[in-house]
Design an enzyme around this catalytic site. Structure first.
Site, short mmCIF file in Angstrom:
data_model
loop_
_atom_site.label_atom_id
_atom_site.label_comp_id
_atom_site.label_asym_id
_atom_site.label_seq_id
_atom_site.Cartn_x
_atom_site.Cartn_y
_atom_site.Cartn_z
N SER A 46 33.05 46.78 39.03
CA SER A 46 32.41 47.82 38.58
C SER A 46 32.62 49.21 39.50
O SER A 46 32.13 50.31 38.82
CB SER A 46 30.87 47.50 39.28
OG SER A 46 30.77 47.23 40.55
N THR A 47 33.69 49.18 40.24
CA THR A 47 34.28 50.41 40.76
C THR A 47 35.67 50.63 40.03
O THR A 47 35.41 52.00 39.53
CB THR A 47 34.67 50.19 42.27
OG1 THR A 47 33.54 49.68 42.84
CG2 THR A 47 34.76 51.60 42.99
N GLY A 100 39.37 47.98 42.76
CA GLY A 100 38.03 47.97 43.85
C GLY A 100 38.43 46.65 44.89
O GLY A 100 39.53 45.99 44.72
N ASP A 102 36.00 43.78 47.82
CA ASP A 102 34.67 43.18 48.03
C ASP A 102 34.69 43.68 49.59
O ASP A 102 33.42 43.94 50.19
CB ASP A 102 34.69 41.68 47.98
CG ASP A 102 34.84 41.30 46.46
OD1 ASP A 102 33.92 41.86 45.82
OD2 ASP A 102 35.70 40.71 46.19
N LYS A 111 39.25 40.41 48.07
CA LYS A 111 39.04 40.44 46.79
C LYS A 111 38.73 39.02 46.00
O LYS A 111 38.96 38.35 46.53
CB LYS A 111 40.33 41.30 46.13
CG LYS A 111 40.41 42.83 46.59
CD LYS A 111 41.52 43.57 45.64
CE LYS A 111 41.63 43.28 44.31
NZ LYS A 111 40.17 43.92 43.78
N GLY A 114 35.15 39.01 41.35
CA GLY A 114 35.46 38.70 39.84
C GLY A 114 36.27 37.68 39.30
O GLY A 114 36.33 37.62 38.19
N GLU A 120 45.21 40.42 40.00
CA GLU A 120 45.12 41.72 40.50
C GLU A 120 46.16 41.89 41.57
O GLU A 120 46.67 42.98 41.85
CB GLU A 120 43.69 42.04 41.25
CG GLU A 120 42.56 42.08 40.26
CD GLU A 120 41.17 41.87 40.93
OE1 GLU A 120 40.29 42.56 40.14
OE2 GLU A 120 40.85 41.24 41.93
#
Ligand code: 5RP
Length: 240
Positions: A46-47, A100, A102, A111, A114, A120
């Site tokens: 979401s970021t 982004g 966590d 991270k 998601g 990533e």
């Protein structure tokens, strides 16, 4: 993005920690670093969404870039934003990756909220500069969030046992809109592993990576070059 199911109303609502405004500020700030001609790693969540949208707007104003997505979600957002995409297998390096996290402590990250951390990490490691964008709730003195570990489906029980012997508490991540575990975009499962306070991220990272059956994990040790933290008064940028 995470979703919470409300069984009374039979609806799913997006659940994100942290303020949307802080995420927007951080994501847009990270996107400002991108320059003409860059190949840009596009993170997930979401970021990262705000960075992708901002890059789309810059493309409308003439910026010439190509993106490499880290997930189905970031591919979809990039297409909507008009960012031309290259496949990961078409590039041998990336100029800037934006993503982004966590949790952030110094330049170490957790991270994988998601379940996209394997790709990533490949994209971040291939980038000359890895820019992390987070809201202020993600910043901590120490990493202590559960570490998502992507594991081959058939290896889940042996990896679970190894994690328990290391003192971790593994939990198989379950799907919300399907019975059974989350299946990653690589066809594997996720063990969210609680190690409490992570005293040495490099040591834990190596120990997890050494377990046969582990595809990759969400500890990103010393990979970030710059952290953009959205807060109430703007964006704080931490450089190495
Ligand atoms: C996905 C990730 C995300 O970047 C991480 O979960 C942060 O997401 P958000 O910006 O939605 O809080 O690692 O695998």
């Amino acid at each position: 993005m995470r979703y919470t199911y409300d069984p009374t109303n039979d609806v799913f609502t997006k659940t994100t920690s942290g303020s949307e405004e802080e995420k927007r500020l951080a994501g847009e700030s990270a996107a400002l670093i991108v320059e003409d001609g860059n190949i840009v790693g596009l993170g997930t969540g979401s970021t990262a969404l705000y960075a992708i949208k901002a890059l789309g707007k810059s493309i409308d104003q003439g910026l010439d870039i190509k993106g490499v997505s880290t997930s189905f979600q970031s591919s979809q957002l990039a297409k909507e934003a008009g960012i031309p995409l290259l496949r990961l297998s078409e590039v041998d390096r990336i100029d800037i990756a934006i993503d982004g996290a966590d949790q952030v402590a110094d330049f170490n990250l957790v991270k994988g909220g998601g379940a996209a951390h394997t790709r990533e990490k490949i994209v971040a490691a291939a980038a000359d500069r890895f820019i992390v964008a987070v809201d202020s709730t993600k910043v901590s003195h120490v990493l202590n969030k559960p570490v998502p570990i992507e594991v081959l489906f058939s290896a889940r029980t042996v990896v679970t046992s190894r994690i328990e012997k290391m003192g971790g508490i593994p939990e198989l991540r379950y799907s919300i809109r399907k019975d059974g575990p989350v299946s990653t975009e690589n066809g594997n499962v996720i063990l969210d592993c609680d190690f409490g306070e992570i005293k040495s991220p490099p040591k834990l990272s190596k120990e997890i990576s050494d377990i046969p059956g582990v595809v990759d994990h969400g500890l990103f040790v010393d990979m970030a070059h710059e952290i953009h933290i959205g807060n109430k008064s703007g964006v704080e940028i931490k450089n190495r």
